[in-house]
Motif scaffolding. Structure first.
Motif, PDB file in Angstrom:
ATOM      1  N   GLU A  70       0.846  -1.188   0.000  1.00 58.57           N
ATOM      2  CA  GLU A  70       0.000   0.000   0.000  1.00 58.57           C
ATOM      3  C   GLU A  70       0.892   1.252   0.000  1.00 58.57           C
ATOM      4  OE1 GLU A  70      -3.237   0.097  -0.408  1.00 58.57           O
ATOM      5  OE2 GLU A  70      -3.210  -2.107  -0.528  1.00 58.57           O
ATOM      6  N   PRO A  71       0.385   2.362  -0.564  1.00 62.22           N
ATOM      7  CA  PRO A  71       1.208   3.573  -0.668  1.00 62.22           C
ATOM      8  C   PRO A  71       1.807   4.048   0.654  1.00 62.22           C
ATOM      9  CG  PRO A  71      -0.733   3.795  -2.029  1.00 62.22           C
ATOM     10  CD  PRO A  71      -0.901   2.521  -1.261  1.00 62.22           C
ATOM     11  N   TYR A  72       1.042   3.955   1.748  1.00 62.28           N
ATOM     12  CA  TYR A  72       1.582   4.432   3.030  1.00 62.28           C
ATOM     13  C   TYR A  72       2.739   3.542   3.507  1.00 62.28           C
ATOM     14  CZ  TYR A  72      -1.883   0.988   4.717  1.00 62.28           C
ATOM     15  OH  TYR A  72      -2.627  -0.147   4.915  1.00 62.28           O
ATOM     16  N   ASN A  73       2.708   2.257   3.141  1.00 60.70           N
ATOM     17  CA  ASN A  73       3.826   1.377   3.491  1.00 60.70           C
ATOM     18  C   ASN A  73       5.043   1.652   2.618  1.00 60.70           C
ATOM     19  OD1 ASN A  73       2.569  -0.038   5.607  1.00 60.70           O
ATOM     20  ND2 ASN A  73       1.522  -1.401   4.176  1.00 60.70           N
ATOM     21  N   VAL A  74       4.795   1.989   1.358  1.00 61.90           N
ATOM     22  CA  VAL A  74       5.907   2.368   0.472  1.00 61.90           C
ATOM     23  C   VAL A  74       6.567   3.639   1.001  1.00 61.90           C
ATOM     24  CG1 VAL A  74       6.529   3.117  -1.858  1.00 61.90           C
ATOM     25  CG2 VAL A  74       4.881   1.265  -1.556  1.00 61.90           C
ATOM     26  N   ALA A  75       5.753   4.607   1.433  1.00 66.73           N
ATOM     27  CA  ALA A  75       6.304   5.838   2.013  1.00 66.73           C
ATOM     28  C   ALA A  75       7.126   5.527   3.258  1.00 66.73           C
ATOM     29  CB  ALA A  75       5.176   6.811   2.349  1.00 66.73           C
ATOM     30  N   ALA A  76       6.642   4.589   4.061  1.00 69.22           N
ATOM     31  CA  ALA A  76       7.360   4.216   5.280  1.00 69.22           C
ATOM     32  C   ALA A  76       8.707   3.563   4.971  1.00 69.22           C
ATOM     33  CB  ALA A  76       6.510   3.278   6.132  1.00 69.22           C
ATOM     34  N   GLU A  77       8.831   2.983   3.775  1.00 67.34           N
ATOM     35  CA  GLU A  77      10.108   2.408   3.354  1.00 67.34           C
ATOM     36  C   GLU A  77      11.110   3.492   2.950  1.00 67.34           C
ATOM     37  OE1 GLU A  77      11.176  -0.762   3.445  1.00 67.34           O
ATOM     38  OE2 GLU A  77       9.285  -1.330   4.398  1.00 67.34           O
ATOM     39  N   GLY A  78      10.595   4.730   2.711  1.00 68.96           N
ATOM     40  CA  GLY A  78      11.492   5.842   2.395  1.00 68.96           C
ATOM     41  C   GLY A  78      11.357   6.397   0.991  1.00 68.96           C
ATOM     42  N   ILE A  79      10.185   6.210   0.364  1.00 69.14           N
ATOM     43  CA  ILE A  79       9.945   6.749  -0.973  1.00 69.14           C
ATOM     44  C   ILE A  79       8.916   7.871  -0.874  1.00 69.14           C
ATOM     45  CG2 ILE A  79       9.102   6.279  -3.306  1.00 69.14           C
ATOM     46  CD1 ILE A  79      10.096   3.432  -3.025  1.00 69.14           C
ATOM     47  N   ALA A  80       9.310   9.069  -1.278  1.00 70.19           N
ATOM     48  CA  ALA A  80       8.401  10.217  -1.316  1.00 70.19           C
ATOM     49  C   ALA A  80       8.045  10.512  -2.766  1.00 70.19           C
ATOM     50  CB  ALA A  80       9.046  11.440  -0.678  1.00 70.19           C
ATOM     51  N   HIS A  81       6.749  10.644  -3.035  1.00 70.48           N
ATOM     52  CA  HIS A  81       6.231  10.877  -4.384  1.00 70.48           C
ATOM     53  C   HIS A  81       5.612  12.267  -4.418  1.00 70.48           C
ATOM     54  CE1 HIS A  81       3.454   9.183  -7.819  1.00 70.48           C
ATOM     55  NE2 HIS A  81       4.060  10.298  -8.166  1.00 70.48           N
ATOM     56  N   VAL A  82       6.197  13.168  -5.195  1.00 72.37           N
ATOM     57  CA  VAL A  82       5.634  14.503  -5.408  1.00 72.37           C
ATOM     58  C   VAL A  82       4.837  14.433  -6.703  1.00 72.37           C
ATOM     59  CG1 VAL A  82       6.111  16.960  -5.723  1.00 72.37           C
ATOM     60  CG2 VAL A  82       7.594  15.579  -4.234  1.00 72.37           C
ATOM     61  N   PRO A  83       3.504  14.404  -6.620  1.00 70.06           N
ATOM     62  CA  PRO A  83       2.703  14.089  -7.803  1.00 70.06           C
ATOM     63  C   PRO A  83       2.607  15.241  -8.783  1.00 70.06           C
ATOM     64  CG  PRO A  83       1.265  14.565  -5.958  1.00 70.06           C
ATOM     65  CD  PRO A  83       2.675  14.597  -5.414  1.00 70.06           C
ATOM     66  N   GLU A  84       2.209  14.900 -10.003  1.00 68.03           N
ATOM     67  CA  GLU A  84       1.917  15.917 -11.004  1.00 68.03           C
ATOM     68  C   GLU A  84       0.733  16.747 -10.535  1.00 68.03           C
ATOM     69  OE1 GLU A  84       1.052  16.137 -15.827  1.00 68.03           O
ATOM     70  OE2 GLU A  84       0.815  14.240 -14.762  1.00 68.03           O
ATOM     71  N   GLY A  85       0.800  18.046 -10.776  1.00 73.42           N
ATOM     72  CA  GLY A  85      -0.302  18.918 -10.371  1.00 73.42           C
ATOM     73  C   GLY A  85      -0.225  19.386  -8.931  1.00 73.42           C
ATOM     74  N   ARG A  86       0.895  19.087  -8.258  1.00 74.35           N
ATOM     75  CA  ARG A  86       1.222  19.595  -6.910  1.00 74.35           C
ATOM     76  C   ARG A  86       0.424  18.956  -5.798  1.00 74.35           C
ATOM     77  NH1 ARG A  86       0.433  24.436 -10.530  1.00 74.35           N
ATOM     78  NH2 ARG A  86       2.376  24.320 -11.684  1.00 74.35           N
ATOM     79  N   ARG A  87      -0.907  18.953  -5.884  1.00 74.58           N
ATOM     80  CA  ARG A  87      -1.765  18.275  -4.907  1.00 74.58           C
ATOM     81  C   ARG A  87      -1.499  18.716  -3.466  1.00 74.58           C
ATOM     82  NH1 ARG A  87      -3.589  13.436  -7.336  1.00 74.58           N
ATOM     83  NH2 ARG A  87      -3.733  13.844  -9.576  1.00 74.58           N
ATOM     84  N   VAL A  88      -1.289  20.002  -3.270  1.00 71.43           N
ATOM     85  CA  VAL A  88      -1.156  20.496  -1.896  1.00 71.43           C
ATOM     86  C   VAL A  88      -2.529  20.463  -1.227  1.00 71.43           C
ATOM     87  CG1 VAL A  88       0.829  21.948  -2.450  1.00 71.43           C
ATOM     88  CG2 VAL A  88      -1.479  22.927  -2.558  1.00 71.43           C
TER      89      VAL A  88
END
Length: 236
Positions: A70-88
């Motif tokens: 799942e994306p939150y587990n991928v982030a916990a592994e140390g991968i940050a994804h800055v998406p297209e369109g900024r999504r702030v």
């Protein structure tokens, strides 16, 4: 290798978005993934970050299989994804957006230090830290999106079209900041862009995607001087 994507296949119904893509990224590398619209660049990042599931292929990050995570587990592994369109988070302040980027325990403990670094890197964000993110200019929102990704203290920072919709002078400033981060921290980066010259000027190596496949790969300078790349993407 920090990241290895091997024989990746992804389909949207009958449309094959990725057709056997393989890439490798060493720790400390900055990689550009370039190509036209619909080449599969964004799909590749979404696969790596867990937002999409492949029909075939493997992804190894830091010696761990991350396919299907799942994306939150991928982030916990140390991968940050800055998406297209900024999504702030438009209804939150700049400061709260940055705090959201450091939600993991590994990043939270260094939050104050990270905020200080973000504000030194992007002084405009410090000036506007109590302003709602939705009221920022496009360039300021892109700065915020990058800074929010960096707040995770990632092993790998992935940026999807960071120059999209920005004036040339803002693009130049943005890439200067990315080069500064890469030089200071040796942070591993993947930059996806349609703006081929600016991406390859930042990167050590590059991959040229076309119709879901890797058409060319190599040293950034070699790709910039490749006649096929010049004709297809540089206009000469």
């Amino acid at each position: 290798m920090l990241l290895t994507v091997n024989n990746m296949h992804v389909s949207y119904g009958a449309i094959k978005a990725l057709q056997g893509i393989s890439i490798s990224v060493k720790g400390g590398d900055c990689i550009a993934i370039v190509g036209g619209n619909g080449a599969g660049k964004t799909t590749l990042l979404k696969i790596i970050s867990g937002l999409l599931k492949p029909s075939e292929g493997s992804i190894t990050f830091n010696n761990k299989n991350i396919v299907g995570m799942e994306p939150y587990n991928v982030a916990a592994e140390g991968i940050a994804h800055v998406p297209e369109g900024r999504r702030v988070f438009s209804a939150l302040s700049v400061l709260d957006n940055l705090i959201m980027g450091s939600y993991l325990p590994s990043a939270k403990k260094d939050r104050s230090q990270s905020l200080e670094y973000m504000f030194s890197l992007f002084p405009k964000l410090e000036e506007r830290q109590h302003q709602l993110a939705g009221t920022l200019s496009g360039g300021e929102q892109q700065m915020l999106a990058v800074a929010r990704g960096l707040m995770l203290k990632p092993k790998l920072l992935m940026l999807d079209e960071p120059s999209s919709g920005l004036a040339p002078i803002i693009v130049e400033q943005m890439y200067e900041k990315l080069a500064e981060v890469h030089a200071q921290s040796s942070m591993t980066m993947i930059v996806v862009e349609q703006n081929v010259p600016v991406a390859l000027s930042l990167a050590d190596r590059g991959y040229v995607l076309e119709n879901g496949s890797v058409m060319l790969s190599g040293n950034s300078n070699d790709l910039l001087n490749n006649p096929g790349v010049k004709e297809a993407y540089l206009g000469f």
